[in-house]
Write an enzyme that holds these catalytic residues in place. Structure first.
Site, short mmCIF file in Angstrom:
data_model
loop_
_atom_site.label_atom_id
_atom_site.label_comp_id
_atom_site.label_asym_id
_atom_site.label_seq_id
_atom_site.Cartn_x
_atom_site.Cartn_y
_atom_site.Cartn_z
N GLU B 54 -44.57 -14.37 13.48
CA GLU B 54 -44.87 -15.81 13.61
C GLU B 54 -46.19 -16.04 14.22
O GLU B 54 -46.21 -15.36 15.67
CB GLU B 54 -43.92 -16.76 13.98
CG GLU B 54 -44.00 -18.34 13.77
CD GLU B 54 -43.28 -19.09 14.47
OE1 GLU B 54 -42.23 -18.77 14.96
OE2 GLU B 54 -43.14 -20.31 14.01
N LYS B 127 -44.22 -24.57 7.29
CA LYS B 127 -43.18 -24.72 7.92
C LYS B 127 -42.50 -26.09 7.72
O LYS B 127 -43.26 -27.01 8.18
CB LYS B 127 -43.22 -24.52 9.68
CG LYS B 127 -41.95 -24.09 10.20
CD LYS B 127 -42.36 -23.78 11.51
CE LYS B 127 -41.02 -23.31 12.46
NZ LYS B 127 -41.57 -22.55 13.92
N CYS B 166 -39.39 -19.11 11.03
CA CYS B 166 -38.60 -19.39 12.22
C CYS B 166 -37.51 -20.48 12.32
O CYS B 166 -36.55 -20.20 11.65
CB CYS B 166 -39.68 -19.57 13.46
SG CYS B 166 -38.82 -19.11 15.00
#
Lengths: 301, 301
Positions: B54, B127, B166
């Protein structure tokens, strides 16, 4: 659907639970007596909530499709549920029992009941996800549940449980929907075992996956999880035991052996749920605006 | 949303992937060069899809809220994404890269791009789930994604990936919605580490929970899962590495060390997805009639 209660002042902070793991023979009365004897011992050890394995009153009868096996079912209330009510009242403990329910002529369910310590049935849950694989012909026996995902607030015990059953344990949706109603402890009575024809690697992978998926429900939702599985060889299956209790961090705090009966107890500190969720606030961040397609079978076009 | 393709004849059965785990310094050019060098080595080892950790181009800048750190962001296309396109084309591999995207004045995203082996950006994912905890102030930096959960069919590589990032890894809903679109491999570039003030028990529990939740996505959905995490000490955090690749049974097939850079590769046998799902047909048995409340925050009345 019960009202969520996050007011700590309304519940005590700990509860001792016991899972009763045992083998089953062909005589139901003997199986029920075995459970009652072990539950009595668990109560002596201080258990306030006692949980059966899945369909604890009989052998796992779904290994073949045989019409006569519907005779094992009982209405609820019925003899076995009444026995559970008497047991709960006499011991002064709550009992969650997994039963084969005859609801009507030709309609049967895989049903859990929650009996409070006064001996009243305060809720029932009918298994929502029904498997069907060779030697697990549950779609033949069990009509899918129509009561939805549910929680049970236990008077006196100070805990809100979410009764689920076996195959439900593979579905994150079931755990989530139960936790969202305020469940602090998910209960999974289970009948899972190894087919004798499987490889050792497959057997190890299956046991590990079964533990992993249930740990993940604890982690994703910040709740306690308890799975109670049977032991013993029945026809083509060896049930693997390994009943366990997991804390809201996903940590195994108690685990029963593989091939032996066990009274598995643990003291649950319910204040850890808030602590865990403050540390990992997943419930805060769900993207509910994007979850509507979860109600679809597949997103293939 | 791309069309699901379950026709085995249209895809080859295996793909070799590589995760690039490394430390980051304060100079972005050096970090990008580190990745490119390691990716070049991975391609020599036969990797067909190479995945960054990431925000691989910089240190994990979200430990404080500092306006000047928005300067690290770039538009897409932009210098770093173009570098990824050149790398992919020159190596003849697909590259999935996690970038800090400047979308407009005052609007920034935590974005993954998929570059195919011809060097074209074929998809981007922003995300969706954004954390915010002490030392992880992501809600300050990242606008929540508005492109939904997505899959990428890789021309030539014969695999359908689902890029996630994540914090998404803690949400079963994200994995499910991506798998339901036909993803065979879920990718989680990650920046997760231990705060130096935590106890050893907390640290162990966190690492275990992080592995558990991602294994559970493999199990629940019958897909491969790959997580690529950074290493190194940055301010108050030690990033724990442990990048890993999991098969559809939930088995770890490759794992990187805790404190060192690593090129982690694995050959994925995509035919195992169907095998696994035949054995454990969870997708068959979802109770979509009962899942509507998943779009609620909490079921508290």
């Amino acid at each position: 659907m019960l009202r969520v209660c996050y007011n700590a002042a309304m519940s005590k902070d700990t509860i001792k639970i016991a899972l009763i793991q045992h083998a089953c023979g062909t005589d139901s009365a003997t199986n029920v007596n075995t459970f009652c004897d072990m539950a009595t011992e668990a109560a002596k050890q201080g258990a306030e909530l006692i949980v059966t394995q899945e369909l604890f009153a009989s052998q796992y009868f779904c290994q073949v499709e045989d019409e006569s096996r519907f005779d094992l079912a009982e209405p609820i209330p019925g003899p076995t549920s009444q026995r559970m009510c008497e047991l709960a009242r006499s011991l002064g403990v709550a009992v969650s029992a997994s039963l084969f329910e005859k609801r009507a002529a030709g309609m049967y369910h895989n049903t859990s009941i929650m009996v409070d310590r006064s001996g009243e049935i305060i809720d029932r849950y009918r298994k929502m996800h029904i498997p069907d694989d060779p030697r697990f012909y549950e779609k033949y026996y069990f009509t899918p549940g129509d009561l939805g995902f549910r929680v049970q607030q236990l008077p006196g015990a100070g805990v809100t449980t979410g009764m689920l059953v076996c195959w439900d344990q593979w579905f994150p949706e079931a755990a989530r929907l139960t936790a969202m109603q305020g469940a602090q402890l998910l209960l999974y009575p289970t009948a899972i075992g190894w087919y004798h024809g499987e490889t050792e690697q497959d057997k190890a992978d299956q046991l590990a996956a079964w533990q992993t998926i249930q740990k993940s429900h604890a982690v994703a939702n910040g709740v306690y999880v308890a799975a109670c599985n049977r032991v013993g060889v029945e026809d083509d299956l060896t049930f693997w035991g390994h009943s366990f209790i997991i804390d809201p961090a996903g940590h195994v705090i108690a685990e029963a052996p593989q091939g032996e009966p066990a009274i598995l107890t643990a003291e649950l500190d319910l204040s850890r749920i808030d602590t865990q969720r403050r540390g990992w606030p997943f419930l805060r961040d769900r993207r509910i605006d994007a979850y509507q397609p979860l109600t679809q079978r597949l997103l293939d076009q």
